[in-house]
Design an enzyme around this catalytic site. Structure first.
Site, PDB file in Angstrom:
ATOM      1  N   ASN A 125     -44.291  13.331 -36.620  1.00  0.00           N
ATOM      2  CA  ASN A 125     -44.338  12.228 -35.657  1.00  0.00           C
ATOM      3  C   ASN A 125     -45.554  12.313 -34.738  1.00  0.00           C
ATOM      4  OD1 ASN A 125     -42.017  10.589 -36.147  1.00  0.00           O
ATOM      5  ND2 ASN A 125     -40.733  12.271 -35.441  1.00  0.00           N
ATOM      6  N   HIS A 126     -45.812  11.235 -34.041  1.00  0.00           N
ATOM      7  CA  HIS A 126     -46.821  11.185 -32.984  1.00  0.00           C
ATOM      8  C   HIS A 126     -46.134  10.788 -31.679  1.00  0.00           C
ATOM      9  CE1 HIS A 126     -50.854  10.981 -35.242  1.00  0.00           C
ATOM     10  NE2 HIS A 126     -49.929  11.324 -36.133  1.00  0.00           N
ATOM     11  N   ARG A 127     -46.769  11.096 -30.588  1.00  0.00           N
ATOM     12  CA  ARG A 127     -46.274  10.667 -29.276  1.00  0.00           C
ATOM     13  C   ARG A 127     -46.248   9.135 -29.242  1.00  0.00           C
ATOM     14  NH1 ARG A 127     -50.287  12.400 -27.095  1.00  0.00           N
ATOM     15  NH2 ARG A 127     -51.421  10.431 -27.055  1.00  0.00           N
TER      16      ARG A 127
END
Length: 219
Positions: free
Chosen positions: A83-85
């Site tokens: 995931n990414h922020r």
């Protein structure tokens, strides 16, 4: 004495493409039950490296797969650190590139959304080249159609397919599903399991239901 397949071997048959997964897993956060296999004509023992993506055990998530699952070639599990922020105006992972970017941003892993463990039940069939997203829970007896992208939880004995995967049907009646979930044949001792294999492989579902009712009555 009956010869019962050994769950502790890597290659349980002569094909050389079918691998009992629990015997080749080394990551502490990947847990696989007896007799669950991965089939791949190229590198069946490379499942952990090739098919579990972005796995950093220190992040705290786990991949848990039950017993007697059939996992087809190309199936992949995406772990949480893929995931990414998403809580800020940019999703770009500045921190991982070091230098001044690292000095002015929070630690990368601390910024990532955490969706919990990915859990696959028992007797689940996952079709070829399916992708299981982080935190998804797949119930016992479910079927995932080939090339599905599973983004949401899947109920026990449900069939799903597509991108994103959608509910297609229940495999059996509610009564039969309930009996199967009570019996939990995948937990039977090996010798007892041999005795009910004809029942488990029968297409006469009414007779199966009657026999399962008898088994439940003895539990």
């Amino acid at each position: 004495m009956q010869r019962i397949p050994d769950p502790n071997v890597v290659f349980p048959n002569s094909y050389g493409t079918t691998c009992f997964l629990k015997n080749v897993i080394t990551a502490p956060n990947i847990l696989v039950g007896d007799y669950t296999y991965y089939d791949d004509p190229v590198d069946p023992t490379g499942f952990e490296k090739n098919n579990v993506l972005f796995n950093w055990p220190e992040f705290g998530d786990r991949l848990i797969i039950g017993k007697f699952c059939s996992i087809a070639s190309g199936t992949q599990f995406l772990m949480n650190t893929a995931n990414h922020r998403i809580s800020s105006v940019t999703t770009y992972p500045f921190h991982v590139f070091g230098g001044a970017w690292e000095e002015h941003t929070p630690p990368h892993l601390e910024q990532l959304p955490f969706k919990g463990d990915t859990v696959v039940g028992n007797d689940v069939w996952i079709g070829r080249e399916s992708l299981i997203m982080p935190g998804v829970k797949i119930g016992d007896g479910a079927i995932i159609a080939a090339r599905s992208v599973v983004t949401k939880d899947v109920g026990a004995y449900h069939v799903v397919g597509g991108n994103p995967a959608k509910f297609l049907k229940k495999r059996f009646s509610e009564d039969l599903i309930d009996l199967l979930l009570q019996v939990k044949w995948w937990d039977f001792a090996p010798e007892k399991l041999v005795g009910i294999l004809p029942l488990l492989c029968s297409s006469d579902l009414e007779q199966v239901k009657k026999r399962l009712q008898d088994i439940v009555a003895t539990l």
